[in-house]
Design an enzyme around this catalytic site. Structure first.
Site, PDB file in Angstrom:
ATOM      1  N   GLU A  38       0.795  -1.249   0.000  1.00 31.20           N
ATOM      2  CA  GLU A  38       0.000   0.000   0.000  1.00 31.20           C
ATOM      3  C   GLU A  38       0.819   1.286   0.000  1.00 31.20           C
ATOM      4  O   GLU A  38       0.330   2.337   0.426  1.00 31.20           O
ATOM      5  CB  GLU A  38      -0.980   0.000   1.181  1.00 31.20           C
ATOM      6  CG  GLU A  38      -1.983  -1.142   1.118  1.00 31.20           C
ATOM      7  CD  GLU A  38      -3.000  -1.113   2.271  1.00 31.20           C
ATOM      8  OE1 GLU A  38      -3.098  -0.095   2.977  1.00 31.20           O
ATOM      9  OE2 GLU A  38      -3.705  -2.121   2.433  1.00 31.20           O
TER      10      GLU A  38
ATOM     11  N   GLU B 123      -5.353  -9.121   1.205  1.00 26.76           N
ATOM     12  CA  GLU B 123      -5.726  -8.780   2.586  1.00 26.76           C
ATOM     13  C   GLU B 123      -7.158  -8.277   2.575  1.00 26.76           C
ATOM     14  O   GLU B 123      -7.439  -7.204   2.037  1.00 26.76           O
ATOM     15  CB  GLU B 123      -4.779  -7.701   3.126  1.00 26.76           C
ATOM     16  CG  GLU B 123      -4.865  -7.511   4.615  1.00 26.76           C
ATOM     17  CD  GLU B 123      -3.897  -6.434   5.114  1.00 26.76           C
ATOM     18  OE1 GLU B 123      -2.694  -6.497   4.771  1.00 26.76           O
ATOM     19  OE2 GLU B 123      -4.351  -5.530   5.822  1.00 26.76           O
TER      20      GLU B 123
END
Ligand SMILES: *[C@@H]1O[C@H](CO)[C@@H](O)[C@H](O)[C@H]1NC(C)=O
Ligand SMILES: *[C@@H]1O[C@H](CO)[C@@H](O)[C@H](O)[C@H]1NC(C)=O
Length: 359
Positions: free
Chosen positions: A134, A246
């Site tokens: 991220e 995730e």
């Protein structure tokens, strides 16, 4: 056009045609903040594998975020020998947040040391290597607005991917796919396309709970997840697979915007988001057990209480066990609505808000 086709063919070669794997994210700390050692990892992987009421195929894979053992400078994370001891497949992680050539170099040295130590025994378990987590979302406009730290420019991520490929060249891991993990909006941002081009797979993270501005009640789970996944697939030029790296919903903790943690809502999320992925898409759920400063952790995403062997809700995906089926009882439905499910909040500007959190 020709270029795109060539890329598509190349990535098809890198990605092995094995069946989809399903597992959990595993971070380096226990739920009480102590470092996980090999015995902790082994216990965790065995619990996942033997989970009572697990769906077909079971949970026999784990996503790691780093190659480095908690609270050490450069020791190989003990999840590696634990995975080998329990035949658990691995999405390895190279931690890059706020990274420099030096810090990523330390991760890659641990990766090389792990291959030196375990060779083929490790290589047969590795599904892929995810370089970063991220950093592009943190680097985005919304990321900087929300004060995210650790962001990187796309060029940095590409360089770290290349350094990872160089590190595994001529090792047992040489043919393992190397990619990156980010949010759908980071993948869909054309300024990040160099990272798509450099990746063999695109890892997508999705966290409904933490979206602060979007209408994120549990009832929006499926439509928001499916659109995020579609946007990421569109961004994945060529035939790069999109892996769900995730995703999950908390079983307890405080309300976040419209999202209300509860086992019932976590089950609904699992049923509408998790079950349809199984057997077709690599997926690493968030999560078997918490990592953090608790217990209790707030929010808590752990589907299994400490020392338990069965999840807090039915994860079997069996016909009749899911909320999308008619068998869904009236009481459960009512409780689900009281806990925030089915609640509608008018928001004319959903897409803008979704982008604001980055997933
Ligand atoms: C390890 O797991 C793989 C796939 O999950 C299986 O094919 C293989 O037989 C297992 N190996 C051992 C030694 O149990
Ligand atoms: C798109 O990506 C670039 C590079 O990562 C970043 O600088 C920019 O802020 C992103 N755009 C938005 C709208 O977030």
């Amino acid at each position: 056009m020709r270029g795109t086709l060539c890329l598509a063919v190349l990535s098809a070669i890198f990605v092995p045609a094995t069946a989809a794997v399903q597992g959990f994210n595993s971070w380096v700390f226990n739920d009480d903040g102590t470092p996980k050692y090999q015995a902790d990892y082994e216990a965790e992987f065995k619990t996942a594998r033997a989970l009572v009421g697990a769906p077909a195929g079971g949970f026999n894979s784990v996503r790691l975020s780093t190659m480095i053992q908690a609270n050490t400078r450069n020791t190989i994370v003990s999840a590696i020998p634990a995975a080998i001891a329990t035949n658990t497949s691995l999405l390895l992680g190279i931690w890059c947040r706020g990274g420099t050539d030096f810090s990523v170099g330390t991760e890659l040295a641990a990766l090389k040391a792990a291959v030196d130590a375990h060779g083929e025994k490790l290589a047969t378990l590795v599904v892929g290597i995810a370089v970063g987590h991220e950093e592009l979302a943190s680097n985005s406009e919304a990321g900087s607005r929300s004060g995210a730290v650790g962001g990187l420019q796309p060029d940095d991520v590409v360089r770290f991917i290349m350094q990872t490929r160089a590190a595994i060249q001529n090792t047992a891991l040489a043919r393992v796919p190397v990619g990156h993990i980010d949010t759908w909006s980071a993948w869909a941002n054309a300024s990040n396309q160099a990272v798509v081009v450099a990746s063999d797979f695109l890892g997508m993270n999705f966290d409904l709970y933490s979206q602060q501005c979007a209408p994120n009640t549990i009832s929006t789970a499926k439509i928001l997840f499916d659109s995020a996944r579609l946007m990421t697939k569109v961004a994945a030029i060529g035939r790069r697979p999109v892996w769900i790296t995730e995703v999950g919903f908390p079983v307890s903790g405080s309300r976040s915007n419209g999202a209300v943690p509860s086992p019932l809502n976590a089950k609904y999320f699992w049923d509408v988001v998790g079950c349809p992925l199984l057997g077709t898409t690599n997926v690493w759920w968030k999560t078997l057990r918490d990592t953090g400063q608790g217990p209790p952790n707030n929010p808590s995403y752990g589907v299994v209480a400490r020392d338990a062997t069965a999840p807090l809700f039915d994860m079997s995906c069996a016909p009749g066990s899911t909320y999308t089926k008619r068998s869904h009882s009236f009481e459960e439905k009512r409780k689900f609505q009281q806990e925030g499910g089915g609640q509608k909040k008018g928001d004319a500007n959903m897409n803008k808000n979704k982008a604001a959190k980055g997933d």
